[in-house]
Design a protein around this motif. Structure first.
Motif, PDB file in Angstrom:
ATOM      1  N   THR A 147       0.877  -1.219  -0.020  1.00  0.00           N
ATOM      2  CA  THR A 147       0.074  -0.005  -0.125  1.00  0.00           C
ATOM      3  C   THR A 147       0.941   1.160  -0.239  1.00  0.00           C
ATOM      4  O   THR A 147       0.530   2.119  -0.755  1.00  0.00           O
ATOM      5  N   PRO A 148       2.029   1.436   0.844  1.00  0.00           N
ATOM      6  CA  PRO A 148       2.670   2.734   0.669  1.00  0.00           C
ATOM      7  C   PRO A 148       3.278   2.852  -0.536  1.00  0.00           C
ATOM      8  O   PRO A 148       3.576   3.883  -0.959  1.00  0.00           O
ATOM      9  N   VAL A 149       3.586   1.523  -1.320  1.00  0.00           N
ATOM     10  CA  VAL A 149       4.310   1.611  -2.576  1.00  0.00           C
ATOM     11  C   VAL A 149       3.361   2.496  -3.653  1.00  0.00           C
ATOM     12  O   VAL A 149       3.618   3.194  -4.383  1.00  0.00           O
ATOM     13  N   ALA A 150       2.076   1.718  -3.519  1.00  0.00           N
ATOM     14  CA  ALA A 150       0.938   2.405  -4.438  1.00  0.00           C
ATOM     15  C   ALA A 150       0.813   4.028  -4.139  1.00  0.00           C
ATOM     16  O   ALA A 150       0.271   4.678  -5.075  1.00  0.00           O
ATOM     17  N   LEU A 151       0.785   4.182  -2.818  1.00  0.00           N
ATOM     18  CA  LEU A 151       0.562   5.623  -2.541  1.00  0.00           C
ATOM     19  C   LEU A 151       1.598   6.314  -3.061  1.00  0.00           C
ATOM     20  O   LEU A 151       1.445   7.587  -3.659  1.00  0.00           O
ATOM     21  N   ALA A 152       2.889   5.984  -3.004  1.00  0.00           N
ATOM     22  CA  ALA A 152       4.142   6.751  -3.428  1.00  0.00           C
ATOM     23  C   ALA A 152       4.147   6.763  -4.941  1.00  0.00           C
ATOM     24  O   ALA A 152       4.318   7.822  -5.516  1.00  0.00           O
ATOM     25  N   GLU A 153       3.995   5.512  -5.607  1.00  0.00           N
ATOM     26  CA  GLU A 153       4.010   5.608  -7.067  1.00  0.00           C
ATOM     27  C   GLU A 153       2.721   4.747  -7.397  1.00  0.00           C
ATOM     28  O   GLU A 153       2.512   3.652  -7.549  1.00  0.00           O
ATOM     29  N   PRO A 154       1.732   5.756  -7.922  1.00  0.00           N
ATOM     30  CA  PRO A 154       0.203   5.363  -8.057  1.00  0.00           C
ATOM     31  C   PRO A 154       0.258   4.104  -9.424  1.00  0.00           C
ATOM     32  O   PRO A 154      -0.705   3.395  -9.490  1.00  0.00           O
ATOM     33  N   GLU A 155       1.371   4.429 -10.240  1.00  0.00           N
ATOM     34  CA  GLU A 155       1.247   3.451 -11.376  1.00  0.00           C
ATOM     35  C   GLU A 155       2.339   2.549 -11.117  1.00  0.00           C
ATOM     36  O   GLU A 155       3.087   2.019 -12.327  1.00  0.00           O
ATOM     37  N   ASN A 156       2.818   1.926 -10.006  1.00  0.00           N
ATOM     38  CA  ASN A 156       3.537   0.829  -9.796  1.00  0.00           C
ATOM     39  C   ASN A 156       2.861  -0.391  -9.895  1.00  0.00           C
ATOM     40  O   ASN A 156       1.757  -0.841  -9.214  1.00  0.00           O
ATOM     41  N   TYR A 157       2.847  -1.131 -11.178  1.00  0.00           N
ATOM     42  CA  TYR A 157       2.134  -2.319 -11.534  1.00  0.00           C
ATOM     43  C   TYR A 157       2.274  -3.309 -10.408  1.00  0.00           C
ATOM     44  O   TYR A 157       1.064  -3.833  -9.881  1.00  0.00           O
ATOM     45  N   GLU A 158       3.367  -3.582  -9.797  1.00  0.00           N
ATOM     46  CA  GLU A 158       3.422  -4.714  -9.001  1.00  0.00           C
ATOM     47  C   GLU A 158       2.808  -4.344  -7.835  1.00  0.00           C
ATOM     48  O   GLU A 158       1.974  -5.222  -7.254  1.00  0.00           O
ATOM     49  N   ALA A 159       2.770  -3.230  -7.253  1.00  0.00           N
ATOM     50  CA  ALA A 159       1.932  -2.730  -6.090  1.00  0.00           C
ATOM     51  C   ALA A 159       0.622  -2.981  -6.261  1.00  0.00           C
ATOM     52  O   ALA A 159      -0.270  -3.403  -5.558  1.00  0.00           O
ATOM     53  N   ARG A 160      -0.016  -2.275  -7.299  1.00  0.00           N
ATOM     54  CA  ARG A 160      -1.386  -2.556  -7.683  1.00  0.00           C
ATOM     55  C   ARG A 160      -1.772  -3.914  -7.785  1.00  0.00           C
ATOM     56  O   ARG A 160      -2.898  -4.268  -7.397  1.00  0.00           O
ATOM     57  N   ALA A 161      -0.960  -4.789  -8.505  1.00  0.00           N
ATOM     58  CA  ALA A 161      -1.300  -5.958  -8.801  1.00  0.00           C
ATOM     59  C   ALA A 161      -1.249  -6.874  -7.392  1.00  0.00           C
ATOM     60  O   ALA A 161      -2.353  -7.636  -7.123  1.00  0.00           O
ATOM     61  N   ASN A 162      -0.464  -6.566  -6.530  1.00  0.00           N
ATOM     62  CA  ASN A 162      -0.459  -7.409  -5.342  1.00  0.00           C
ATOM     63  C   ASN A 162      -1.900  -7.159  -4.506  1.00  0.00           C
ATOM     64  O   ASN A 162      -2.486  -7.910  -4.000  1.00  0.00           O
ATOM     65  N   LEU A 163      -2.082  -5.768  -4.381  1.00  0.00           N
ATOM     66  CA  LEU A 163      -2.995  -5.212  -3.683  1.00  0.00           C
ATOM     67  C   LEU A 163      -4.732  -5.987  -4.317  1.00  0.00           C
ATOM     68  O   LEU A 163      -5.371  -6.141  -3.635  1.00  0.00           O
ATOM     69  N   MET A 164      -4.616  -5.825  -5.693  1.00  0.00           N
ATOM     70  CA  MET A 164      -5.655  -6.365  -6.279  1.00  0.00           C
ATOM     71  C   MET A 164      -5.973  -7.658  -6.087  1.00  0.00           C
ATOM     72  O   MET A 164      -7.148  -8.113  -5.625  1.00  0.00           O
ATOM     73  N   TRP A 165      -4.952  -8.566  -6.341  1.00  0.00           N
ATOM     74  CA  TRP A 165      -5.424 -10.213  -5.924  1.00  0.00           C
ATOM     75  C   TRP A 165      -5.517 -10.216  -4.645  1.00  0.00           C
ATOM     76  O   TRP A 165      -6.332 -11.077  -4.284  1.00  0.00           O
ATOM     77  N   ALA A 166      -4.914  -9.795  -3.743  1.00  0.00           N
ATOM     78  CA  ALA A 166      -4.745  -9.932  -2.191  1.00  0.00           C
ATOM     79  C   ALA A 166      -6.424  -9.502  -1.788  1.00  0.00           C
ATOM     80  O   ALA A 166      -7.035 -10.092  -0.847  1.00  0.00           O
ATOM     81  N   SER A 167      -7.089  -8.471  -2.433  1.00  0.00           N
ATOM     82  CA  SER A 167      -8.320  -8.019  -2.093  1.00  0.00           C
ATOM     83  C   SER A 167      -9.359  -9.322  -2.549  1.00  0.00           C
ATOM     84  O   SER A 167     -10.341  -9.375  -1.504  1.00  0.00           O
ATOM     85  N   SER A 168      -9.150  -9.632  -3.501  1.00  0.00           N
ATOM     86  CA  SER A 168      -9.998 -10.903  -3.944  1.00  0.00           C
ATOM     87  C   SER A 168      -9.874 -12.155  -2.898  1.00  0.00           C
ATOM     88  O   SER A 168     -10.912 -12.537  -2.461  1.00  0.00           O
ATOM     89  N   TRP A 169      -8.602 -12.215  -2.567  1.00  0.00           N
ATOM     90  CA  TRP A 169      -8.543 -13.650  -1.845  1.00  0.00           C
ATOM     91  C   TRP A 169      -8.660 -13.487  -0.175  1.00  0.00           C
ATOM     92  O   TRP A 169      -8.737 -14.224   0.793  1.00  0.00           O
ATOM     93  N   ALA A 170      -8.961 -11.845   0.281  1.00  0.00           N
ATOM     94  CA  ALA A 170      -9.156 -11.694   1.521  1.00  0.00           C
ATOM     95  C   ALA A 170     -10.537 -12.199   1.761  1.00  0.00           C
ATOM     96  O   ALA A 170     -11.024 -12.328   3.022  1.00  0.00           O
ATOM     97  N   ILE A 171     -11.521 -12.344   1.033  1.00  0.00           N
ATOM     98  CA  ILE A 171     -13.022 -12.360   1.104  1.00  0.00           C
ATOM     99  C   ILE A 171     -13.561 -13.380   0.318  1.00  0.00           C
ATOM    100  O   ILE A 171     -14.881 -13.562   0.485  1.00  0.00           O
ATOM    101  N   ASN A 172     -12.820 -14.241  -0.557  1.00  0.00           N
ATOM    102  CA  ASN A 172     -13.557 -15.010  -1.367  1.00  0.00           C
ATOM    103  C   ASN A 172     -14.218 -16.237  -0.678  1.00  0.00           C
ATOM    104  O   ASN A 172     -14.793 -17.179  -1.245  1.00  0.00           O
TER     105      ASN A 172
END
Lengths: 389, 389
Positions: free
Chosen positions: A228-253
């Motif tokens: 999350t801090p990486v995505a805040l500092a670099e909004p277009e960091n693919y690695e950060a956005r990808a990790n957050l996105m896949w984590a969001s699905s698996w946190a509650i599926n």
């Protein structure tokens, strides 16, 4: 350890340039597509045009419902269901974050019901059928893209209710991390708090289930803390956005639950905050969660907080359990309120204690506190609200 | 980071007393059931009778194929496909470990093909259809219960080939940890080695994909390291058997791969050992893996071994990378050969270097070494075989 049924049939296209498969996936369900979205940000980022292009290419017939609000209203559900019935819609295409997807789930269910959709939320009618749903996710937070739940608000009654019906599970979800590049700092931070809270609601339990799933949950939490801090500092960091996105699905599926019969604690409390004050769900969770932790930390629960502190925050395992526990809560506060920059009290966001009593009583009724980490009666919940002032 | 499609539609009933749902699940696909199993251990543990009872209760028509061997033969595939064609079987019920399930997958595919099933393994015919498959798992190892792959041996040609066809994915799998209580120490240990190897084949990669998935893999590995010794000491420890069982499925169902285009290394080598000497797959993997690690550890790869050592074996992270890497391999050897008590060399199990050259050449062809952690030519593989003597 309890028995369970694992059944997560949602197919996910993850990564960039996957929308080329959208037309083929929609076509599996028919010709008439109802596209649902929110306030128009999908037009600003060019996503709307891309989707229309794919729909046209596949020769599908397009209908639209826009203007779905954050904390989506039952009025949107009714409006969508009306279109489905009138136009004989075959498939729903939800493009947005959790609010749009949640709303679309109930549209799909209400399409088979002739009364007010709120009856579904009040469990007055069973939900046995739902139009097929495909989602294109634009915010990493609720996990609605890969689960069968959804939360709807009724501003007339200050109610916000979340239910789960297996038939509402999306058939296909498109998860393109680059679509979250334009998510601002505040909503990125709120999304992270929501993801973490989904994990906490399962992780903090004295009902020991599968060790393996605790390890998975700790991995998901570390992922959110790291990226999350990486995505805040670099909004277009693919690695950060990808990790957050896949984590969001698996946190509650559903995967991390295993056989735990775990009642949620912070979500029912936050739903009252959002229902009464229409605040962003993740912000409410960030303010509530550390106080809930402080309130529930005791000799019976300390071992779980110790596990959390050592395995997620790498606190020295040789320290006394209670000290590790307290440090872990402090580190979580630091993460929410300093690293993510979220407001740390209800007072700061203009909420006072005027409705705490009624909110606490509703949270204690609507959110089942049976099987909770620590059972919370209305008076406990009211105390936790006060700790947030 | 690469794009990927996530699609794991297998429904899983996990836990005790779930077989009461078997009849209803089978009935969704038709009336005529072909039950497939191995050498009769399912009769000894009373499972066969329970299954027959559920099939009778549901009013289904039963056909049987027994005698499926470990390292299942193409002859069993042909025999099963013949029954399917002759009797118009609607659904396959595989009861056993990975061998039975793998074999059943190809029976389901070969039911739609009129020639020798080996043609399918040789990729002479496409696999576009497969009879629906339901599994009841009795061994935690291959993960075949939740993936679309399978390995078949042809003793006439000393070939052992593994392929993946999405249509072969089981529809429903029953995972009851108590069914593994009677698995002996040797096969419990071999199963653990197989699970770990499935994770290693993905984890050991210099192609960084999702950090989140590395965390999940480390959690799965820690689960196997923690619970296999418990299962060996207390064969009827539910917690241990349950963790191993669910870990076995998630080690290879595709989730941990994310977008990695990762070629496997130890499995193709081990398949040659099993093809030539018919040894237990997990034993071959346990002997090969630490030598493969020693062979591939170098300045380019050391960072991955360091991560493994620190996160999985909790080795002091302040030590030099190379030292952590070597310690991690030593600890893995200790786990396989002391804790699990598996034989540590090929010599001990009566295999000499007579066929190393031909086996190495086959492994280098059949197993694609492109995209491997370290590309291995036939001469590299032969050296690794020699390190195992």
């Amino acid at each position: 350890m309890n028995a369970f049924v694992y059944d997560i049939p949602t197919k996910v296209y993850f990564g960039e340039n996957q929308l080329k498969n959208l037309g083929a996936e929609l076509s599996k369900f028919g010709k008439k597509v109802l596209l649902t979205y929110g306030g128009g940000s999908i037009k600003k980022i060019g996503l709307y045009d891309k989707i229309i292009e794919e729909i046209n290419k596949a020769g599908l017939e397009l209908y639209e419902l826009s203007g779905i609000d954050p904390n989506p209203r039952v009025s949107s559900v009714n409006a969508g269901a009306d279109i489905c019935k009138k136009e004989n819609i075959d498939v729903l295409l939800a493009v947005g974050g959790g609010s749009v997807i949640d709303c679309t789930k109930y549209i799909g269910a209400a399409a088979y019901y002739d009364g007010d959709a709120w009856d579904i939320l009040l469990k007055k009618v069973p939900v046995k059928k739902c139009l097929p749903i495909i989602t294109v996710l634009t915010l990493s937070a609720t996990g609605s893209e890969m689960d069968a739940g959804g939360v709807i608000s009724n501003p007339e009654t200050n109610d916000k209710i979340g239910l789960i019906f297996p038939v509402m599970q999306p058939k296909v979800s498109f998860l393109d991390p680059t679509l979250t590049y334009t998510v601002n700092k505040f909503h990125t931070a709120c999304g992270a708090a929501d993801i973490l809270s989904h994990i906490f609601e399962v992780y903090f339990s004295m009902d020991q289930d599968l060790y393996m799933l605790d390890c998975v949950m700790e991995g998901l939490m570390k992922t959110v803390l790291k990226y999350t801090p990486v995505a805040l500092a670099e909004p277009e960091n693919y690695e950060a956005r990808a990790n957050l996105m896949w984590a969001s699905s698996w946190a509650i599926n559903g995967f991390i639950n295993g056989g735990k019969r775990q009642a949620w604690s912070c979500h029912p409390m936050e739903h009252e905050l959002s229902a009464f004050y229409d605040i962003t769900h993740g912000l409410g969770l960030a303010i509530l969660t550390p106080r809930w932790m402080e309130y529930t930390l005791n000799e019976n629960t300390v071992s779980k907080f110790y596990q959390f502190g050592v395995n997620v925050f790498s606190i020295d395992e040789s320290l006394p359990q209670m000290e590790v526990a307290k440090q872990s809560i402090d580190l979580l506060k630091e993460f929410f309120f300093e690293t993510l920059g979220l407001q740390s009290t209800l007072t700061e966001i203009g909420i006072n204690d005027a409705n705490f009593n009624i909110m606490a009583r509703k949270a204690a009724t609507l959110g089942s506190t049976k099987y909770a980490f620590q059972p919370l009666a209305a008076e406990d919940i009211e105390k936790i609200f006060r700790m947030c002032l």
